[in-house]
Design a protein around this motif. Structure first.
Motif, PDB file in Angstrom:
ATOM      1  N   GLY A 273       1.029  -0.886   0.159  1.00  0.00           N
ATOM      2  CA  GLY A 273      -0.165  -0.177  -0.399  1.00  0.00           C
ATOM      3  C   GLY A 273       0.778   1.408  -0.133  1.00  0.00           C
ATOM      4  O   GLY A 273       0.354   2.313  -0.654  1.00  0.00           O
ATOM      5  N   LEU A 274       1.718   0.920   0.834  1.00  0.00           N
ATOM      6  CA  LEU A 274       2.568   2.546   0.987  1.00  0.00           C
ATOM      7  C   LEU A 274       3.097   2.395  -0.595  1.00  0.00           C
ATOM      8  O   LEU A 274       3.924   4.218  -1.238  1.00  0.00           O
ATOM      9  CB  LEU A 274       3.753   1.978   1.987  1.00  0.00           C
ATOM     10  N   TYR A 275       3.323   1.597  -1.224  1.00  0.00           N
ATOM     11  CA  TYR A 275       4.729   1.693  -2.064  1.00  0.00           C
ATOM     12  C   TYR A 275       3.468   2.345  -3.549  1.00  0.00           C
ATOM     13  O   TYR A 275       4.005   2.934  -4.525  1.00  0.00           O
ATOM     14  CB  TYR A 275       4.545   0.072  -2.772  1.00  0.00           C
ATOM     15  N   GLY A 276       2.139   2.216  -3.464  1.00  0.00           N
ATOM     16  CA  GLY A 276       1.508   2.123  -4.125  1.00  0.00           C
ATOM     17  C   GLY A 276       1.245   4.316  -4.289  1.00  0.00           C
ATOM     18  O   GLY A 276       0.744   4.816  -5.174  1.00  0.00           O
ATOM     19  N   ILE A 277       0.805   4.128  -2.792  1.00  0.00           N
ATOM     20  CA  ILE A 277       1.144   5.810  -2.462  1.00  0.00           C
ATOM     21  C   ILE A 277       2.322   6.604  -3.015  1.00  0.00           C
ATOM     22  O   ILE A 277       2.735   7.992  -3.731  1.00  0.00           O
ATOM     23  CB  ILE A 277       1.609   6.204  -0.619  1.00  0.00           C
ATOM     24  N   GLY A 278       4.391   5.914  -2.855  1.00  0.00           N
ATOM     25  CA  GLY A 278       4.767   6.173  -3.215  1.00  0.00           C
ATOM     26  C   GLY A 278       4.913   6.563  -5.443  1.00  0.00           C
ATOM     27  O   GLY A 278       4.784   7.747  -5.810  1.00  0.00           O
ATOM     28  N   LEU A 279       4.040   5.158  -5.897  1.00  0.00           N
ATOM     29  CA  LEU A 279       3.989   5.151  -7.169  1.00  0.00           C
ATOM     30  C   LEU A 279       2.507   6.739  -7.980  1.00  0.00           C
ATOM     31  O   LEU A 279       3.369   7.153  -8.880  1.00  0.00           O
ATOM     32  CB  LEU A 279       3.299   4.127  -7.582  1.00  0.00           C
ATOM     33  N   SER A 280       2.170   7.130  -6.518  1.00  0.00           N
ATOM     34  CA  SER A 280       1.098   8.627  -7.133  1.00  0.00           C
ATOM     35  C   SER A 280       1.904   9.351  -7.318  1.00  0.00           C
ATOM     36  O   SER A 280       1.453  10.055  -8.075  1.00  0.00           O
ATOM     37  CB  SER A 280      -0.395   8.153  -5.225  1.00  0.00           C
ATOM     38  N   ALA A 281       2.832   9.320  -5.922  1.00  0.00           N
ATOM     39  CA  ALA A 281       3.928  10.579  -6.577  1.00  0.00           C
ATOM     40  C   ALA A 281       4.313  11.083  -7.747  1.00  0.00           C
ATOM     41  O   ALA A 281       4.427  11.633  -8.630  1.00  0.00           O
ATOM     42  CB  ALA A 281       4.718  10.371  -5.639  1.00  0.00           C
ATOM     43  N   VAL A 282       4.902   9.439  -8.227  1.00  0.00           N
ATOM     44  CA  VAL A 282       5.863   9.563  -9.663  1.00  0.00           C
ATOM     45  C   VAL A 282       4.826   9.817 -10.508  1.00  0.00           C
ATOM     46  O   VAL A 282       4.845  10.474 -11.737  1.00  0.00           O
ATOM     47  CB  VAL A 282       6.654   7.920  -9.875  1.00  0.00           C
ATOM     48  N   GLY A 283       3.040   9.404 -10.353  1.00  0.00           N
ATOM     49  CA  GLY A 283       2.055   9.455 -11.622  1.00  0.00           C
ATOM     50  C   GLY A 283       2.299  10.355 -11.620  1.00  0.00           C
ATOM     51  O   GLY A 283       2.093  11.276 -12.889  1.00  0.00           O
ATOM     52  N   MET A 284       1.955  11.810 -10.798  1.00  0.00           N
ATOM     53  CA  MET A 284       1.948  12.828 -11.055  1.00  0.00           C
ATOM     54  C   MET A 284       2.939  13.735 -11.591  1.00  0.00           C
ATOM     55  O   MET A 284       2.425  14.618 -11.969  1.00  0.00           O
ATOM     56  CB  MET A 284       2.255  13.396  -9.032  1.00  0.00           C
ATOM     57  N   LEU A 285       4.591  13.130 -11.085  1.00  0.00           N
ATOM     58  CA  LEU A 285       5.198  13.803 -11.576  1.00  0.00           C
ATOM     59  C   LEU A 285       5.609  13.324 -12.938  1.00  0.00           C
ATOM     60  O   LEU A 285       6.582  13.568 -13.421  1.00  0.00           O
ATOM     61  CB  LEU A 285       6.535  14.309 -11.033  1.00  0.00           C
ATOM     62  N   SER A 286       4.975  12.300 -13.657  1.00  0.00           N
ATOM     63  CA  SER A 286       6.110  11.600 -14.362  1.00  0.00           C
ATOM     64  C   SER A 286       5.679  12.736 -16.100  1.00  0.00           C
ATOM     65  O   SER A 286       6.861  11.828 -16.743  1.00  0.00           O
ATOM     66  CB  SER A 286       4.476  10.118 -15.058  1.00  0.00           C
ATOM     67  N   THR A 287       4.391  13.629 -16.457  1.00  0.00           N
ATOM     68  CA  THR A 287       5.113  14.276 -17.298  1.00  0.00           C
ATOM     69  C   THR A 287       5.137  15.399 -16.778  1.00  0.00           C
ATOM     70  O   THR A 287       5.644  16.156 -17.857  1.00  0.00           O
ATOM     71  CB  THR A 287       3.574  15.155 -17.414  1.00  0.00           C
ATOM     72  N   LEU A 288       6.532  15.502 -15.941  1.00  0.00           N
ATOM     73  CA  LEU A 288       6.725  16.986 -15.375  1.00  0.00           C
ATOM     74  C   LEU A 288       7.077  17.424 -16.360  1.00  0.00           C
ATOM     75  O   LEU A 288       7.858  18.321 -16.757  1.00  0.00           O
ATOM     76  CB  LEU A 288       7.668  16.318 -14.278  1.00  0.00           C
ATOM     77  N   GLY A 289       8.136  16.640 -17.799  1.00  0.00           N
ATOM     78  CA  GLY A 289       8.951  18.032 -18.991  1.00  0.00           C
ATOM     79  C   GLY A 289       8.443  18.723 -19.226  1.00  0.00           C
ATOM     80  O   GLY A 289       7.917  19.888 -19.139  1.00  0.00           O
ATOM     81  N   ILE A 290       7.033  18.608 -19.572  1.00  0.00           N
ATOM     82  CA  ILE A 290       5.940  19.470 -19.979  1.00  0.00           C
ATOM     83  C   ILE A 290       5.075  20.358 -19.329  1.00  0.00           C
ATOM     84  O   ILE A 290       5.268  21.635 -18.926  1.00  0.00           O
ATOM     85  CB  ILE A 290       5.249  18.800 -20.960  1.00  0.00           C
ATOM     86  N   THR A 291       5.252  19.481 -18.029  1.00  0.00           N
ATOM     87  CA  THR A 291       3.784  20.240 -16.849  1.00  0.00           C
ATOM     88  C   THR A 291       5.289  21.586 -16.858  1.00  0.00           C
ATOM     89  O   THR A 291       4.782  22.925 -16.284  1.00  0.00           O
ATOM     90  CB  THR A 291       3.896  19.645 -15.779  1.00  0.00           C
ATOM     91  N   LEU A 292       6.424  21.499 -16.905  1.00  0.00           N
ATOM     92  CA  LEU A 292       7.243  22.187 -15.326  1.00  0.00           C
ATOM     93  C   LEU A 292       7.831  23.404 -16.933  1.00  0.00           C
ATOM     94  O   LEU A 292       8.156  24.568 -17.035  1.00  0.00           O
ATOM     95  CB  LEU A 292       8.807  21.183 -15.958  1.00  0.00           C
ATOM     96  N   ALA A 293       7.853  23.281 -18.196  1.00  0.00           N
ATOM     97  CA  ALA A 293       8.123  23.708 -19.077  1.00  0.00           C
ATOM     98  C   ALA A 293       6.803  24.704 -18.969  1.00  0.00           C
ATOM     99  O   ALA A 293       7.087  25.686 -19.640  1.00  0.00           O
ATOM    100  CB  ALA A 293       7.691  22.548 -20.894  1.00  0.00           C
ATOM    101  N   THR A 294       5.607  24.286 -19.091  1.00  0.00           N
ATOM    102  CA  THR A 294       4.836  25.470 -18.739  1.00  0.00           C
ATOM    103  C   THR A 294       4.586  26.943 -17.954  1.00  0.00           C
ATOM    104  O   THR A 294       4.391  27.610 -17.951  1.00  0.00           O
ATOM    105  CB  THR A 294       3.021  24.635 -19.218  1.00  0.00           C
ATOM    106  N   ASP A 295       5.857  25.901 -17.213  1.00  0.00           N
ATOM    107  CA  ASP A 295       5.229  26.685 -15.883  1.00  0.00           C
ATOM    108  C   ASP A 295       6.428  27.500 -16.154  1.00  0.00           C
ATOM    109  O   ASP A 295       6.695  28.650 -15.699  1.00  0.00           O
ATOM    110  CB  ASP A 295       5.757  25.865 -14.852  1.00  0.00           C
ATOM    111  N   ALA A 296       7.497  27.612 -16.221  1.00  0.00           N
ATOM    112  CA  ALA A 296       8.758  28.083 -15.932  1.00  0.00           C
ATOM    113  C   ALA A 296       8.855  29.182 -17.705  1.00  0.00           C
ATOM    114  O   ALA A 296       9.620  29.797 -17.835  1.00  0.00           O
ATOM    115  CB  ALA A 296       9.815  26.687 -16.602  1.00  0.00           C
ATOM    116  N   TYR A 297       7.669  28.854 -18.443  1.00  0.00           N
ATOM    117  CA  TYR A 297       7.934  30.146 -19.625  1.00  0.00           C
ATOM    118  C   TYR A 297       7.085  31.320 -18.578  1.00  0.00           C
ATOM    119  O   TYR A 297       7.748  32.187 -19.344  1.00  0.00           O
ATOM    120  CB  TYR A 297       6.384  29.108 -20.682  1.00  0.00           C
TER     121      TYR A 297
END
Lengths: 693, 693
Positions: free
Chosen positions: B408-432
């Motif tokens: 279950g705790l692994y699942g919680i950890g993975l949910s954070a990874v899921g949230m950040l998996s598309t960081l490349g583009i979310t950060l691009a729209t942020d840093a813009y």
């Protein structure tokens, strides 16, 4: 032993109430002064009475609905049949505490002002006596409620110690609900009137505070009574009763004996006697400095605290024998209360660096003094957190908690009782403040001489410092009591069939505990937001009404026509009563929803989260507000440009932001964290039977 | 499998870095415009470079000291020998992420302004490309660090999966420390310059924003780069790496397999590819409305999110087989990130009621808009808390947590990874955002035409909305990662000899857990107070310098003499570097002190308390700040009296208070809560061996 407990507690209650009665007789012997003073005082009294009457009507509906809900639950065996009645008595006595306190305060305000015409000492004695009536009424009614219920449950219904404390815990919920209504409603009233009066009167029209031409001036003075007196009375009644019964319940869980149950009651009864003796030490000489006035009050509270600290040792040895080291838990509570008060004073008094530096930030404008005040408040959470943490650890470990956790938790409960054992006198020094504040208002409105006004100012300003100490006790005891109630909740769940399995994993890594923690920690933020918004909305309606009167009543500004005070009082009453409903409903409904959705472990997490974040938010908001208030007063004393300067205007904005912080949202959070536990306990069986997780 | 993990992660890293490189080439092909624009851009670049160089010098001392401390601990077998090196690489790559992001941002600002002379779409493309460089540099360097360490630990040192994740967890501490320095230092720089420039320039001298006569104008623009770009880069590098390695460690603890360890790495690598494809969807037509611009950016992020959501399902089935339901944990993380972003937008955008109502409170003055903004922020914590709570519960239970808590705790950890998996583009729209902001400043300073300035304004204003979404991801992932790290800490303690006994009772009623909880919950308050004070002090020194220049440089106000920009930059640099040291030391020292005094259970309590209260404080402060900012802009659009009115002045005060809230204290708290866990993990053995309780 059983009878001794009942007799001693009952005698303690009677002593406190008799002393309060004697004090009130003493106050009433004095004259209210000139006809104008009588008239003003009467207007305040009438406004306050009218407010309370209408408040009680609304509260009555709430209590009626809850009584039906609890009775239905009792019919379905989800509660014992005593609970609905216990709930109602708790609410009744809490309301009565507030009512009597307010009654005497509104009777004493003109008398204090009039006495100040004769001298400072006489003024102090009357204001302090009025405060004492309030203080001893609260502890007297608290002990009375406890002893009567004890008598009924023990000698009429023949319950076991577990049964007694189980039933008694539930009247805490009634007291807490009433306290929340009183604190939130009164807090909104007082700050709406205050902010409204200041924004139009002081800022727009440029007339001084407490000027009789200001239509909101009576509402402002009524507010001091319904908020700072009636609200505080109901609040501390609830703290006092809550700490005693939760400690008793933990004592039964730890030792399964009537002795452990009795200790908190006896401590409270002894505390009454120590407090009464303490009041005799409060007197000062004419022309006393601020410092001498403060030491006059401190003498009283210090005597009481030392007396109870000494007497508690043989008392505990007599009752608990080998477990007498629990004494140090009580001592830790007493010391922690004093230290938190000192920390509060350091951060909010203009005698120290933080508030002085805050006043200096006004040099660069309003934004910097706002940022500065917020950061003083946030920083000021550090010392109280360390103090309360050490207190919890000491209380737990001196009570043999390492070997027997239940005994350790009992120790934590007793430390709250220790902190509140001298409530009679600490509350007297606290409740004295609004009386002095009102006396100052009356002196101003009645046009009394300059030096009378100076004396009431000296008394009033002293009230700010004693209020800081009072807040230390209120916040500290709230946190300790909330922890004790959390432990009682767990005991309660374990005692219900099927409950033990549902509460087995209280590990902080359990996701239901964690999400409960998150939700609980969020509640004080939401609560603060809602109550601040309420003050804002209510104040805006006052602003509009005052502006209207200034415009429409011809001759008002020249003093030729009289303002319509009653309409402002009425407006504040309506607005505050409307706004007090939502916060209370949230506090009652959320624990049930959390329990039914994520189960008892989620509720425990919620209680822990609410206690931690509530403790922090209450201190942050109270101290930010206090620091802004005193920074403004410090500037008014002539530094950084003094009164009327741009810097002063910035400080006034800070003070206005601080008003709902320190007098509405902050104190209400104290009650919230206990009410959440009380509600959880009452609805425990429902949650065990019907929760999803 | 081992090699496949390494190759795929390494390829993911290379792809991201190559893409970032290509994007930077593309940006650099464009012209910087007129000579004046080049000169201004150069001044900003020089200021930013000078700041970073001096920041790195101080950071180097810190890393040197820590390296020695960790090495000594390694000699005494309190750490594995890889730790000191891992610590340094984490810091190095975090700094490099910030450095490259800032470099490209300062190279793109004038180019964006110049491109806006040709059209809106061209401007958007350049600013977004610059943001992409930053986004993909962060994820590229993060994956590079992870894959290289994986290679070394697996194939050179032949460690077991437990050994690998154990060593890798520790480079998170290096990344977090660096991130905290960058966020706090940059945050203080940018807000000191901003507040200083506004207070004297806009309020006192009455010249517009970004006016070249204002001596602090270059410092203000430098601040956007060192705070919002370099700070954010280091911050999200740390979030990204932290979430991946903590999930990996929990995977090993749950399944004892290399597969479970690999999943977060592979998800991240796939996320890179999805993000790259997403960037191709970001384009708009000329004369696009605000809404069309936003949907241009949303198309990119939405595509990436949907793509990863689809690809993750077969990927997880391939890797975890029967445990494929963990997929829903990842989905929960993705959805929660989006929803928290939406909630942030609702509370802070002037398209919705809360900010519109906040603007209306300016009608009754400064105090009411301050109270209103604080209460909007506090109230806005409710939805994110509910969203993250549901996400935690879903992640835990879909991962078979009810039967096996570790999974279950692994699942919680993975949910954070899921949230950040598309960081490349979310950060691009942020840093813009900061690039567009700088472009606007340059357009103003270089006296470009009205419609160019309108275009940069449109881009800038869009940046405020994307920043809200970015913050949703940053705060949400911080909370989830902190929870995952807390679980990793417990695993770590259990793996140390004698540790299991010391951490056996994690019940929330254990007084060490409780007091840890209290202390942890207090840290964000103290941290916010210190960083706000720092901004205040630094801003005051800027105010004095700007006032001095206005007085002493003759002809400055007529545009005949040039301001001494460098001295303001220098002042901000010195002040912010001095002020960033204390907060970082607190974050590193407190977990050790708490651990040594109340033991590992106290540390766990502290981590839970800091996560809950930090999450709340970060949202409260960010959203209050955002709401004030947009309420001011809303008034500037012409309602409630418009620009220059008394209401507008009140709104400016709100905005100024909100500046350190949303850009210094709020974001720094995100890093704080993770750094606390990282430090706790690194010093775990020390605590187990030497703690008092």
């Amino acid at each position: 032993m059983d009878k001794l407990i009942f007799i001693l507690t009952f005698v303690g209650a009677l002593l406190a109430l008799l002393f309060a009665f004697a004090m009130s007789r003493k106050v009433l012997k004095f004259s209210e002064g000139t006809d104008l003073m009588k008239k003003i005082s009467l207007a305040i009294r009438k406004g306050a009475d009218a407010y309370l009457k209408r408040q009680y009507k609304i509260v009555l509906i709430f209590f009626g609905v809850m009584f039906v809900v609890l009775s239905v639950m009792a019919i379905f065996k989800l509660l014992t049949p005593y609970v609905p009645f216990a709930f109602v008595t708790g609410g009744f006595f809490s309301a009565l505490s507030g009512f009597i306190g307010m009654k005497i305060a509104t009777l004493a305000n003109a008398r204090t002002a009039n006495a100040c015409r004769d001298g400072l000492n006489k003024g102090l004695r009357i204001a302090f006596s009025a405060g004492s009536v309030m203080g001893f009424t609260v502890v007297g009614l608290g002990l009375l409620d406890i002893s009567v219920w004890f008598f009924l449950l023990k000698f009429v219904f023949n319950l076991s110690p577990e049964g007694i404390t189980g039933a008694m815990l539930t009247f805490g919920m009634g007291a807490s609900s009433m306290a929340l209504f009183a604190r939130v409603g009164g807090g909104i009233f007082t700050k709406a009137a205050d902010v409204g009066a200041d924004l139009v009167g002081k800022v727009e029209a440029g007339i001084p505070e407490d000027d009789p031409r200001n239509p909101a001036v009576i509402a402002d003075n009524v507010g001091d009574n319904v908020g700072d007196v009636a609200g505080m009375g109901a609040d501390l009644y609830e703290s006092y009763v809550g700490s005693i019964i939760s400690a008793s319940a933990l004592g039964v869980a730890a030792f399964h004996s009537i002795n452990a149950m009795a200790l908190p009651l006896l401590l409270a009864a002894v505390g009454v006697v120590c407090s009464i003796f303490g009041t005799f030490f409060v007197r000062t000489k004419e022309g006393a400095t601020q410092k001498q006035l403060l030491s006059a009050l401190s003498r009283g509270t210090n005597f009481s605290a030392i007396a109870i600290a000494i007497i508690a040792l043989p008392l505990i040895y007599f009752i608990l024998k080998d477990n007498w080291t629990i004494y140090f838990a009580i001592l830790a509570g007493l010391v922690a209360g004093v230290l938190i008060g000192k920390a509060t004073e350091y951060y909010t008094s203009d005698g120290f660096k933080p508030t002085q530096n805050l006043a200096a930030t006004s040099e660069t404008g309003t934004a910097t003094i706002i940022i500065g005040g917020l950061s003083v408040g946030m920083l000021s959470t550090m010392m109280p957190i360390i103090i309360i943490s050490i207190c919890v650890l000491v209380a737990f470990f001196v009570s043999n908690g390492a070997a027997n956790a239940a005994q350790g938790l009992y120790g934590i409960g007793l430390s709250a009782v220790g902190m509140l054992s001298t409530l009679g006198i600490t509350l007297a020094t606290d409740a004295y403040g609004p009386v002095a504040d009102n006396a100052g208002g009356i002196a101003q409105m009645a046009g009394l001489e300059e030096d009378v006004r100076n004396r009431t100012d000296a008394l009033d300003s002293l009230g700010n410092t004693t209020a800081a100490t009072g807040k230390g006790f209120a916040i500290g005891s709230a946190a300790l009591t909330a922890l004790a109630l959390m432990a009682s909740y767990i005991d309660k769940i374990n005692s219900i069939e099927g409950g033990a399995a549902k509460i087995a994993d209280l590990s902080i890594t359990n996701p239901t505990v964690l999400t409960g923690l998150f939700i609980g920690a969020c509640l004080p933020f939401v609560f603060a937001a809602i109550t601040m918004n309420s003050v804002g909305r209510a104040a805006q309606s006052v602003v509009k009404e005052v502006r209207r009167q200034f415009k429409e009543i011809t001759g008002l500004m020249d003093g030729k026509a009289e303002a319509d005070y009653a309409s402002c009082v009425d407006l504040c009453t309506k607005a505050s009563l409307r706004e007090m409903i939502l916060p209370t409903i949230i506090a009652v409904v959320v624990p049930v929803i959390v329990g039914l959705s994520i189960g008892p472990t989620g509720v425990v997490g919620m209680l822990a989260g609410a206690t931690a974040s509530g403790f922090l938010m209450a201190i942050f908001m109270s101290n930010s507000g206090g620091a802004w208030d005193n920074a403004k007063k410090y500037i008014e004393s002539g530094v950084h440009g003094g009164k009327g300067s741009e810097n002063h205007k910035s400080a006034v904005v800070g003070d206005t932001v601080g008003d709902p912080f320190k007098d509405t949202s902050g104190p209400a959070i104290n009650i919230l964290i206990k009410l959440l536990s009380m509600v959880s306990i009452v609805f425990a069986a429902l949650v065990v039977n019907f929760s999803i997780l």
